[in-house]
Design an enzyme around this catalytic site. Structure first.
Site, mmCIF file in Angstrom:
data_model
loop_
_atom_site.group_PDB
_atom_site.id
_atom_site.type_symbol
_atom_site.label_atom_id
_atom_site.label_comp_id
_atom_site.label_asym_id
_atom_site.label_seq_id
_atom_site.Cartn_x
_atom_site.Cartn_y
_atom_site.Cartn_z
ATOM 1 N N TYR A 109 0.863 -1.184 0.000
ATOM 2 C CA TYR A 109 0.000 0.000 0.000
ATOM 3 C C TYR A 109 0.897 1.230 0.000
ATOM 4 C CZ TYR A 109 -3.133 3.558 1.928
ATOM 5 O OH TYR A 109 -3.860 4.702 2.132
ATOM 6 N N GLU A 197 -3.322 7.485 -4.124
ATOM 7 C CA GLU A 197 -3.210 6.184 -3.456
ATOM 8 C C GLU A 197 -3.032 5.057 -4.472
ATOM 9 O OE1 GLU A 197 -6.066 4.700 -0.073
ATOM 10 O OE2 GLU A 197 -6.728 3.815 -1.951
#
Ligand code: ADP
Ligand code: MG
Length: 386
Positions: A109, A197
């Site tokens: 992530y 993101e």
């Protein structure tokens, strides 16, 4: 402003961030053609909506044959996809991305956002990337590593490298991964993002780093200098009232309560929402009609507030500084007549020509409750809607 995954991937590609090859389609009849362009053994069919959590909700399908690509495209297009981010009403899938499948070794992530505590951009990363990142953040926050970025230096190479080591990127991939992070930071700054993101950022079995998902949010107030991003806007994905408001130049954000608020100035709008909450009510929106609100603004604002069925009453809280209270009062009276106001209306006016303004409200023969303080206004409207 939010954009779709396939659009975010187009942007990332310009910043040298590798993304899977893919085609977006709007009609299942184009699925076969898109599938023929896939060079990997499997293809992935992905619903394009402005919400995450698609993987868990059946919005990401692995197809092993061309026919399966078509089948999944048919299934997804036109479907209301409900994920934990869409709310129970779901979002209609109007486009699907058909892209090359990736042989995933590990999912990471990586995200950039504004950190309100340090007032700086922060980059976060974790080796527990993928569909359960929210759980990781809630249960094992120590698995999310952060670097606060100094605006003068930008994300430095040593910070990016440290982050890579912290999330256990293989040492031979640290160079590539840290460059990718720096590129993502460049994109974040260049395009005035509020969020960038990549989840998951994957390392493939043959040691390539690829962004399998991408989510970019942009600062609405900076869109004037990012015309390329503005082209990506999909109004059908946005709250209808918010889209209308931005057309009228009003700052409006829909909320869940039942008291419509019409206020001038962002500070006063925040204070108005606070005081409604303080007295036990729930605001239906944030609405700043602007410092120099005109009669037209006021009318448009009323229309937007009343188009929300949840709104059971309206609280107008306006400080006449640049605008005089009598002008505002006239605006309110005319607007209320024009839109056939059917819910209680509490008005608190303060500032220049306030007496004259209140008189206009009183003489209007409309059932407007005129008050002189915010406290009085908030408690009155709460009583009237309950
Ligand atoms: P969401 O975040 O909305 O659930 P993602 O794009 O992250 O959607 O996809 C969910 C999961 O599906 C990913 O974590 C990944 O495991 C898998 N996936 C997505 N795209 C691909 C792809 N191109 N190849 C292989 N697996 C993929
Ligand atoms: Mg994802």
């Amino acid at each position: 402003m939010n954009i779709h995954e396939y659009q975010a991937k187009e942007v990332l590609k310009k910043y040298n961030i590798p993304v899977p090859k893919g085609t977006v389609i709007y009609d299942a009849k184009d699925a076969q053609k898109a599938a023929w362009q896939i060079e990997t053994d499997i293809a992935v069919v992905k619903a394009q909506i402005h919400a995450g959590g698609r993987g868990k909700a059946g919005g990401v399908k692995i197809a092993k044959t061309i026919d399966e690509v078509e089948k999944y495209s048919k299934e997804l297009l036109g479907k209301k996809l409900v994920t934990y981010q869409t709310g129970p009403q779901g979002k209609e899938v109007k486009a699907v991305l058909i892209e090359e499948g990736c042989d995933i070794d590990k999912e990471y992530y990586v995200a950039l956002t504004l950190d309100r505590e340090s007032s700086k951009v922060v980059i976060m990363a974790s080796e527990e990337g993928g569909c359960d990142i929210e759980q990781v953040a809630a249960q094992t926050p120590e698995k999310i590593h952060k670097e606060v970025i100094d605006p003068l230096t930008g994300l430095t190479k040593f910070q990016a490298r440290r982050l890579c080591f912290n999330i256990n990127i293989k040492s031979e991939l640290v160079e590539v991964a840290s460059d990718l992070m720096i590129n993502l930071y460049k994109c974040f700054i260049d395009k005035d993002c509020t969020l960038a993101e990549i989840n998951p950022l994957v390392v493939t079995k043959d040691d390539k780093i690829v962004a399998l998902d991408a989510k970019l949010n942009f600062d609405q107030n900076a869109l004037f200098r990012n015309k390329d991003i503005l082209e990506y806007r999909d109004l059908s994905e946005e709250d209808e009232k918010e889209a209308k408001a931005s057309e009228y130049g009003l700052a409006y954000i829909a909320l869940d309560g039942n008291i419509g608020c019409m206020v001038n100035g962002a500070g006063l709008a925040m204070a108005t929402m606070d005081i409604i909450k303080f007295y036990g009510g729930e605001p239906a929106n944030f609405l700043d009609v602007g410092g120099g609100a005109t009669e037209e603004n006021v009318t448009n604002a009323f229309k937007i507030l009343l188009s929300d069925d949840k709104v059971k009453g309206i609280f107008v809280n306006i400080f006449g500084g640049i605008m005089k209270c009598d002008v505002i009062a006239n605006g309110i009276v005319n607007a209320a007549k024009q839109v056939n106001l059917s819910v209680p209306l509490v008005v608190r006016l303060e500032g220049t020509n306030v007496e004259l303004g209140r008189q206009i409200l009183e003489n209007s023969n409309l059932s407007i409750v005129s008050v002189s303080t915010m406290d009085e206004g908030a408690s009155k409207i709460i009583k009237l809607v309950s």
